[in-house]
Design an enzyme around this catalytic site. Structure first.
Site, PDB file in Angstrom:
ATOM      1  N   ARG A 132       0.832  -1.209   0.000  1.00  0.00           N
ATOM      2  CA  ARG A 132       0.000   0.000   0.000  1.00  0.00           C
ATOM      3  C   ARG A 132       0.869   1.262   0.000  1.00  0.00           C
ATOM      4  O   ARG A 132       0.563   2.249   0.684  1.00  0.00           O
ATOM      5  CB  ARG A 132      -0.941   0.047   1.212  1.00  0.00           C
ATOM      6  CG  ARG A 132      -2.007  -1.017   1.234  1.00  0.00           C
ATOM      7  CD  ARG A 132      -2.992  -0.799   0.087  1.00  0.00           C
ATOM      8  NE  ARG A 132      -4.191  -1.595   0.251  1.00  0.00           N
ATOM      9  CZ  ARG A 132      -4.275  -2.887  -0.077  1.00  0.00           C
ATOM     10  NH1 ARG A 132      -3.249  -3.502  -0.597  1.00  0.00           N
ATOM     11  NH2 ARG A 132      -5.412  -3.546   0.096  1.00  0.00           N
ATOM     12  N   SER A 137     -10.596  -0.297   2.699  1.00  0.00           N
ATOM     13  CA  SER A 137      -9.873  -0.431   3.974  1.00  0.00           C
ATOM     14  C   SER A 137      -9.462   0.946   4.473  1.00  0.00           C
ATOM     15  O   SER A 137      -8.754   1.670   3.769  1.00  0.00           O
ATOM     16  CB  SER A 137      -8.608  -1.261   3.789  1.00  0.00           C
ATOM     17  OG  SER A 137      -8.925  -2.534   3.310  1.00  0.00           O
ATOM     18  N   GLU A 161      -4.933   4.399   6.212  1.00  0.00           N
ATOM     19  CA  GLU A 161      -4.506   4.176   4.830  1.00  0.00           C
ATOM     20  C   GLU A 161      -5.090   5.229   3.883  1.00  0.00           C
ATOM     21  O   GLU A 161      -4.510   5.552   2.851  1.00  0.00           O
ATOM     22  CB  GLU A 161      -4.968   2.774   4.421  1.00  0.00           C
ATOM     23  CG  GLU A 161      -4.181   2.147   3.318  1.00  0.00           C
ATOM     24  CD  GLU A 161      -5.019   1.990   2.091  1.00  0.00           C
ATOM     25  OE1 GLU A 161      -4.564   2.422   1.026  1.00  0.00           O
ATOM     26  OE2 GLU A 161      -6.134   1.447   2.197  1.00  0.00           O
TER      27      GLU A 161
HETATM   28  N1  EPU Z   1     -11.078 -10.224  10.002  1.00  0.00           N
HETATM   29  C1  EPU Z   1     -11.870 -10.230  11.132  1.00  0.00           C
HETATM   30  N2  EPU Z   1     -12.912  -9.330  11.200  1.00  0.00           N
HETATM   31  C2  EPU Z   1     -13.173  -8.463  10.218  1.00  0.00           C
HETATM   32  C3  EPU Z   1     -12.376  -8.451   9.078  1.00  0.00           C
HETATM   33  C4  EPU Z   1     -11.328  -9.332   8.977  1.00  0.00           C
HETATM   34  O1  EPU Z   1     -11.668 -11.004  12.062  1.00  0.00           O
HETATM   35  O2  EPU Z   1     -14.136  -7.701  10.385  1.00  0.00           O
HETATM   36  C5  EPU Z   1      -9.953 -11.164   9.899  1.00  0.00           C
HETATM   37  C6  EPU Z   1     -10.352 -12.547   9.417  1.00  0.00           C
HETATM   38  O3  EPU Z   1      -9.736 -13.481  10.271  1.00  0.00           O
HETATM   39  C7  EPU Z   1      -9.759 -12.700   8.041  1.00  0.00           C
HETATM   40  C8  EPU Z   1      -8.595 -11.702   8.089  1.00  0.00           C
HETATM   41  O4  EPU Z   1      -8.988 -10.690   9.021  1.00  0.00           O
HETATM   42  O5  EPU Z   1      -9.282 -13.986   7.850  1.00  0.00           O
HETATM   43  C9  EPU Z   1      -8.332 -11.062   6.755  1.00  0.00           C
HETATM   44  O6  EPU Z   1      -9.532 -10.458   6.262  1.00  0.00           O
HETATM   45  P1  EPU Z   1      -9.774 -10.166   4.698  1.00  0.00           P
HETATM   46  O7  EPU Z   1      -9.478 -11.392   3.936  1.00  0.00           O
HETATM   47  O8  EPU Z   1     -11.099  -9.532   4.553  1.00  0.00           O
HETATM   48  O9  EPU Z   1      -8.603  -9.159   4.333  1.00  0.00           O
HETATM   49  P2  EPU Z   1      -8.037  -7.864   5.070  1.00  0.00           P
HETATM   50  O10 EPU Z   1      -6.640  -8.153   5.502  1.00  0.00           O
HETATM   51  O11 EPU Z   1      -8.982  -7.386   6.112  1.00  0.00           O
HETATM   52  C10 EPU Z   1      -6.938  -6.911   2.887  1.00  0.00           C
HETATM   53  C11 EPU Z   1      -6.928  -5.629   2.119  1.00  0.00           C
HETATM   54  C12 EPU Z   1      -8.219  -5.473   1.318  1.00  0.00           C
HETATM   55  C13 EPU Z   1      -8.323  -6.653   0.370  1.00  0.00           C
HETATM   56  C14 EPU Z   1      -8.303  -7.947   1.200  1.00  0.00           C
HETATM   57  C15 EPU Z   1      -8.299  -9.191   0.337  1.00  0.00           C
HETATM   58  C16 EPU Z   1      -5.535  -4.116   3.425  1.00  0.00           C
HETATM   59  C17 EPU Z   1      -5.490  -2.881   4.264  1.00  0.00           C
HETATM   60  N3  EPU Z   1      -6.741  -4.493   3.012  1.00  0.00           N
HETATM   61  O12 EPU Z   1      -7.979  -6.822   3.854  1.00  0.00           O
HETATM   62  O13 EPU Z   1      -8.109  -4.275   0.542  1.00  0.00           O
HETATM   63  O14 EPU Z   1      -9.496  -6.589  -0.424  1.00  0.00           O
HETATM   64  O15 EPU Z   1      -7.100  -7.999   2.002  1.00  0.00           O
HETATM   65  O16 EPU Z   1      -7.061  -9.357  -0.251  1.00  0.00           O
HETATM   66  O17 EPU Z   1      -4.491  -4.680   3.137  1.00  0.00           O
HETATM   67  C18 EPU Z   1      -8.694  -1.976   0.365  1.00  0.00           C
HETATM   68  O18 EPU Z   1      -7.492  -1.726   0.394  1.00  0.00           O
HETATM   69  O19 EPU Z   1      -9.554  -1.067   0.237  1.00  0.00           O
HETATM   70  C19 EPU Z   1      -9.144  -3.359   0.508  1.00  0.00           C
HETATM   71  C20 EPU Z   1     -10.434  -3.682   0.606  1.00  0.00           C
END
Ligand code: EPU
Length: 336
Positions: A160, A235, A331
């Site tokens: 990012r 995010s 972010e």
């Molecule tokens: N989780 C929770 N609660 C929540 C959300 C997530 O417990 O409300 C935990 C879950 O255990 C899940 C883990 O977090 O397994 C990861 O969640 P998710 O797969 O939704 O991914 P993220 O790390 O929360 C990142 C990116 C997203 C992208 C997703 C999928 C960042 C800041 N965000 O989110 O990017 O779509 O991975 O690859 O790195 C964006 O930048 O706008 C965005 C949506």
């Protein structure tokens, strides 16, 4: 040039925040932008408006970048080289590539915003980052009005992150981005758990680019709010990287804490998990709140102000610091 006055920016930012621009102009060519920069250098640029939180009216001239067009620079039987102008909508470009059978960005389906902003924060999702397909970025240096090129290496891409968020922040306007995509032997990335589950549920064993894109669209729609319905900026925070020693301590109290190993000494923790643990997920405070299906996303239910959302973000940051000893980095660009 067609300057407008006192324009609401509500439809120009995906958070749907209703602040006003004193003066506003839409620019649809590099030439027009260069002409404008001869007379106005102190500008506020708005493109897809998908990664900003506006907290007050904009005094500077707001320049809406709307330069369109896609061109094929070169191709052979395996590879295509494209240049895409900054004002093209990102998701429409991804869908076009999928339809043309150009591979490399299908995992980045449905990300809001325009092509010109994709390098700034090196957009990423489901195991893919845009940096792996970018060959160069063309930009106008605001001070001199000259077009310059940044090679992939010169962009200093990171998670990012890029040179455009750091050393040269505010100094350049990205006008086009060039990509290298595959025409055959696509390297598909379906390793991300949710994509695999989605494909398996449809009995797809040999996915096409479209299968991957469709799976990503289905996953995103199930978790992330559509900015056309509920204002948001994806995010809101980055996933924090902490020391492995701190992680092991936290694991004693929170046995199910998720983590991704970064190195021998560092791990990344999903900020969404931390925010959910702190009890914020799905909370609504009148016009704004935290999305019910993904705690990393702050939302505007209609008439929230940018200040209200920013104060909520600060409250979440403080809470996570007190509870876990972890600093969450915002972010989204806060405009104040
Ligand atoms: N989780 C929770 N609660 C929540 C959300 C997530 O417990 O409300 C935990 C879950 O255990 C899940 C883990 O977090 O397994 C990861 O969640 P998710 O797969 O939704 O991914 P993220 O790390 O929360 C990142 C990116 C997203 C992208 C997703 C999928 C960042 C800041 N965000 O989110 O990017 O779509 O991975 O690859 O790195 C964006 O930048 O706008 C965005 C949506």
């Amino acid at each position: 040039m067609n300057f407008k006055e006192n324009i609401s920016l509500k439809n120009y930012n995906t958070f749907g925040i209703s602040v006003h621009a004193k003066r506003f102009i839409t620019v649809d060519s590099v030439y027009q932008l260069q002409q404008l920069l001869k007379v106005e250098k102190d500008i506020f640029l708005i493109s897809g408006g998908s990664n900003m939180l506006l907290t007050k009216d904009i005094e500077k001239l707001v320049v809406h970048l709307d330069i369109k067009g896609i061109s094929i620079d070169n191709e052979d039987e395996n590879t295509v080289y494209l240049t895409v102008n900054a004002g093209e909508n990102w998701h429409e470009f991804v869908l076009w590539c999928v339809a043309e059978n150009y591979g490399g960005i299908e995992n980045l389906s449905l990300i809001p915003g325009n092509v010109g902003t994709c390098p700034i924060q090196n957009i990423g999702a489901y195991g893919v980052e845009v940096k792996d397909t970018i060959t160069k970025v063309e930009a106008i240096e605001i001070a001199r009005g000259k077009l310059v090129q940044f090679s992939n290496e010169n962009c200093n891409f990171g998670y990012r992150n890029s040179i455009f968020k750091n050393e040269v922040k505010g100094k350049y306007i990205i006008t086009s981005v060039s990509f290298k995509l595959t025409k055959r032997n696509h390297i598909l990335n379906s390793s991300y758990g949710a994509i695999n589950t989605e494909l398996t549920s449809k009995n797809i064993t040999k996915p096409t680019l479209k299968d991957i894109s469709d799976a990503v669209i289905a996953i995103r729609k199930s978790k992330l709010p559509d900015p056309k319905e509920i204002g948001n900026s994806g995010s809101f925070f980055k996933n924090p990287v902490i020391a492995t020693t701190q992680f092991l301590e936290l694991q004693k109290d929170y046995t199910n804490i998720p983590s991704y190993k970064i190195s021998e000494t560092e791990v990344k923790i999903p900020a969404g998990w931390l925010i959910e643990q702190a009890g914020f997920k799905g909370k609504r405070y009148g016009n704004y709140g935290i999305h019910e299906k993904q705690a990393l996303v702050l939302v505007n239910y209609g008439n929230a102000t940018g200040k209200e959302i920013y104060l909520l973000a600060k409250k979440i940051q403080q809470n996570i610091l007190d509870k876990f000893g972890i600093s969450l980095e915002i972010e989204v660009n806060i405009i104040q």
